[in-house]
Design a protein around this motif. Structure first.
Motif: not given
Length: 109
Positions: A83-90, A95-97, A99-105
């Motif tokens: 769970x901790x590992x998944x939270x870390x990568x979640x 954050x990446x999504x 950033x992508x949303x901001x770039x697309x806008x």
């Protein structure tokens, strides 16, 4: 970084579909014996015992001997490394999504 050995142990243990199924049955029961797990599983009692041994070593189940029977119960806290590992990568992917949303806008307002 998170405890790599603990994460590896949990992932390796749950990677086996039979073992994962046994863990789910133990998790859904208050307590359950090897004989109860064997009934209708299509797996031998010896194989169930070996899978339970692996689950116990990974900290995913606990046992309680009573007379000739051993009762197994799930230890949900044993999933904590995963769970901790998944939270870390979640957080990483959220954050990446963002950033992508901001770039697309910016590209197409």
């Amino acid at each position: 970084m998170l405890e790599a050995a603990a994460i590896t142990a949990v992932m390796r243990t749950l990677a086996d579909p039979t073992r994962r199924g046994i863990f789910e049955r133990v998790f859904n029961a208050d307590e359950i014996t090897v004989a109860e797990l064997t009934k209708g599983s299509g797996v031998t009692q010896g194989a169930i015992s070996q899978h339970l041994k692996s689950l116990k070593q990974a900290g995913l189940v606990a046992e309680r001997p009573e007379g000739r029977n051993v009762y197994y119960r799930a230890r949900p806290d044993g999933l904590a490394p995963l769970v901790d590992w998944m939270d870390h990568y979640g957080v990483f992917w959220r954050d990446r999504f963002a950033d992508l949303r901001s770039l697309l806008k910016e590209i197409d307002p």
